[in-house]
Design an enzyme around this catalytic site. Sequence first.
Site, PDB file in Angstrom:
ATOM      1  N   ARG A  94       3.086  10.246   0.697  1.00  0.00           N
ATOM      2  CA  ARG A  94       2.746   9.165  -0.241  1.00  0.00           C
ATOM      3  C   ARG A  94       3.691   9.189  -1.455  1.00  0.00           C
ATOM      4  NH1 ARG A  94       0.691   4.229  -1.652  1.00  0.00           N
ATOM      5  NH2 ARG A  94      -0.691   4.296  -3.428  1.00  0.00           N
ATOM      6  N   TYR A 131      -3.195  -0.146  -1.362  1.00  0.00           N
ATOM      7  CA  TYR A 131      -3.180   1.262  -0.962  1.00  0.00           C
ATOM      8  C   TYR A 131      -3.607   2.153  -2.128  1.00  0.00           C
ATOM      9  CZ  TYR A 131      -0.317  -0.514   2.874  1.00  0.00           C
ATOM     10  OH  TYR A 131       0.162  -1.217   3.945  1.00  0.00           O
ATOM     11  N   ASP A 140      -4.649  -4.249  -6.113  1.00  0.00           N
ATOM     12  CA  ASP A 140      -3.731  -3.346  -5.441  1.00  0.00           C
ATOM     13  C   ASP A 140      -4.429  -2.918  -4.144  1.00  0.00           C
ATOM     14  OD1 ASP A 140      -1.543  -1.311  -5.287  1.00  0.00           O
ATOM     15  OD2 ASP A 140      -3.239   0.062  -5.478  1.00  0.00           O
ATOM     16  N   ASN A 150       2.459  -3.815  -3.098  1.00  0.00           N
ATOM     17  CA  ASN A 150       3.795  -3.446  -2.647  1.00  0.00           C
ATOM     18  C   ASN A 150       3.899  -3.519  -1.127  1.00  0.00           C
ATOM     19  OD1 ASN A 150       5.027  -2.948  -5.078  1.00  0.00           O
ATOM     20  ND2 ASN A 150       4.732  -0.726  -5.035  1.00  0.00           N
TER      21      ASN A 150
HETATM   22  C1  LAC Z   1       0.127  -1.146  -3.194  1.00  0.00           C
HETATM   23  C2  LAC Z   1       0.472   0.323  -3.172  1.00  0.00           C
HETATM   24  C3  LAC Z   1       1.796   0.636  -3.617  1.00  0.00           C
HETATM   25  O1  LAC Z   1       0.768  -1.892  -3.938  1.00  0.00           O
HETATM   26  O2  LAC Z   1      -0.453   1.029  -3.939  1.00  0.00           O
HETATM   27  O3  LAC Z   1      -0.791  -1.565  -2.476  1.00  0.00           O
END
Ligand code: LAC
Length: 200
Positions: A28, A8, A6, A100
């Site tokens: 956020r 973020y 992941d 995402n």
């Molecule tokens: C990602 C965020 C949503 O998928 O945390 O990078």
Amino acid sequence: LRLAFDVYGTLFNPQVPGVPEEIMSEWRQKQLEFSWRLSLMGRWVDFDEVTKLALNHVYRRRGLSVDSRLVEGWLKLEPYDDTMTLRELSKTHTLYTLTNGTLKSIKKLLENAQILNLFTGFYSVEDIKVYKPSPKVYTEFIKRFGDAYLVSSNPWDIAGAKNAGMRAIYVNRHNQPPDPLSDEPDITVKTLRELPQHLQ
Ligand code: LAC
């Protein structure tokens, strides 16, 4: 092993310089809420656009005028110190993104942090136009790249991966209590620095 990161909140600190902490956290939260609501409605707006919509909404709600350039701060987020452990991990494991975010934006972040070249593959939900934690995202990743561990600091993301039958490594930097909707992660660490020894 294949490790699917992941981005973020896991590799990069979602704190835009100059935005007060309280507003940042609401920004956020709204960004995530909008992404989930869109997916439940069967609609698609990419994450950069969702981030913009959330920014405008949060400032408007407070009766403040918004500097729309703040959204560009998401292209300049700082990596966490322990993110540099990826240099070591990439020597013995295969690294992917599972995000995402849009590929355009997350590649820029990885490039700024000089870790872009450590990745073998990049996967973004833009490919299937539905947001994590939809099970479709995790199963599509596995179909495409094979069995992997999701590595995430977002408890809702860990919950999503486990729900879809994907293995998951929880990076619990802030000592959060277990997520009530989640099955146990396969591995829990406090920082990415602990990961190499766990994966020997
Ligand atoms: C990602 C965020 C949503 O998928 O945390 O990078």
